[in-house]
Design a protein around this motif. Structure first.
Motif, short mmCIF file in Angstrom:
data_model
loop_
_atom_site.label_atom_id
_atom_site.label_comp_id
_atom_site.label_asym_id
_atom_site.label_seq_id
_atom_site.Cartn_x
_atom_site.Cartn_y
_atom_site.Cartn_z
N GLN A 66 -8.14 4.17 -3.86
CA GLN A 66 -7.00 3.94 -4.76
C GLN A 66 -6.71 5.19 -5.58
N SER A 67 -6.64 5.06 -6.91
CA SER A 67 -6.23 6.21 -7.71
C SER A 67 -7.22 7.37 -7.70
N CYS A 199 -4.62 5.85 -0.38
CA CYS A 199 -5.27 4.99 -1.37
C CYS A 199 -6.30 4.06 -0.71
#
Ligand SMILES: NC(=O)CC[C@H](N)C(=O)O
Length: 313
Positions: A66-67, A199
């Motif tokens: 993800q981030s 991500c």
């Protein structure tokens, strides 16, 4: 004076303590596939530049980046395009807003995402990844991450990628806004496909700790002797991790923990303790700002136990 971790048991004690906090959080559900995660899972790994590593908890559990992937694509585009080019399209300032906020895109003039750790900035960075097709561009990101982890088996979770692609209307909105303002100029669907795959790149906390260690050691993997990321770029990445890595909780985290770190909505946190070690954490239950509840607790405990705050030398 710092002291090193010496056994998995030491870390297990921290996991046992931090696990109590998992019930205070909830797993992310705005990407439907992430909802399948078990909120009680918790694992932690620490990796030192000499190759020594320790881990505890549900260590076989995998998370999607993800981030956290935003730091790695930033490193890659800085290596390919250079600082001047990249920062002419994306800024260097924290926002104090949630990661997917659209608000400051309109108020900031000229329109430019404030930093590469919020979604608008990360989409701008991913846009800069070169290649003839989404597949080729994704392969280049994957190749870089396999180098950083020294793990050729790193892949991505197709379920999570598809689920994000199918529900990414807010990221589409950000991208169309950026396109209208000439920050990006590619097909938005292609960008969202590439970003959703990026991500969804999947690994365990030990892989994550190993990447953290490369960043901690100024881009060098001391075991293989390879400078994977130039020192200046590793420094820029770590600085963004301090100012924006934990979303709009970065200030409080810098005070309480003091470790350059990047979190993701899957519950992962990557820590890079300058000159010392890398840390990888997976704990899917999140607080209201989207950070792993137990992950933050463990980092607070580790920072105290091993004197890891970079502001406390
Ligand atoms: N905070 C995050 O981890 C966000 C990543 C997620 N894939 C998104 O763009 O919404």
């Amino acid at each position: 004076m710092g002291c090193q971790c010496r056994s998995n048991d030491e870390l297990q004690q921290l996991v046992d303590e931090a696990k109590k906090y998992t019930s205070n959080g909830t797993v992310a559900d705005y990407i439907p596939a992430l909802e399948k995660a078990n909120p009680g899972d918790l694992s932690v790994a620490i990796y030192y530049p000499d190759g020594k590593g320790y881990c505890a908890g549900d260590v076989s559990g995998k998370m999607t980046l993800q981030s956290i992937s935003k730091v790695l694509t930033l490193a890659l585009v800085l290596m390919e395009k250079g600082e001047d080019y990249v920062f002419s399209y994306v800024g260097k300032e924290p926002t104090g807003d949630p990661f997917n906020s659209i608000a400051k895109l309109e108020t900031n003039k000229p329109s430019k995402p404030l930093n590469p750790m919020i979604n608008a900035g990360a989409l701008t960075v991913t846009h800069m990844i070169e290649g003839a097709s989404v597949t080729e561009r994704f392969e280049r990101i994957l190749h870089f991450i396999r180098e950083l982890t020294q793990n050729p088996n790193i892949g991505f979770n197709e379920d999570v990628a598809r689920s994000e692609y199918n529900t990414a209307d807010l990221n589409r909105s950000l991208s169309y806004f950026l396109k209208q303002h000439h920050v990006i100029n590619e097909d938005v669907e292609e960008l969202i496909e590439l970003y959703s795959k990026q991500c969804a790149i999947e690994m365990d906390s030990q892989d994550l700790a190993r990447i953290g260690c490369v960043l901690a050691m100024n881009g060098k993997d001391l075991l293989t002797g390879r400078q994977i990321i130039p020192g200046d770029i590793a420094r820029i990445c770590k600085t963004f991790m301090v100012t924006c890595g934990m979303y709009n909780a970065s200030g409080e985290f810098a005070i309480n923990v003091g470790i350059p770190a990047k979190s993701g909505v899957s519950g992962g946190i990557m820590g890079a303790v300058p000159g010392k070690c890398g840390i990888g954490i997976y704990g899917a239950a999140l607080d209201e700002k989207g950070n792993s509840v137990a992950g933050i607790k463990i980092l607070e405990m580790m920072a105290k136990k091993y004197s890891l705050s970079m502001f406390n030398l």
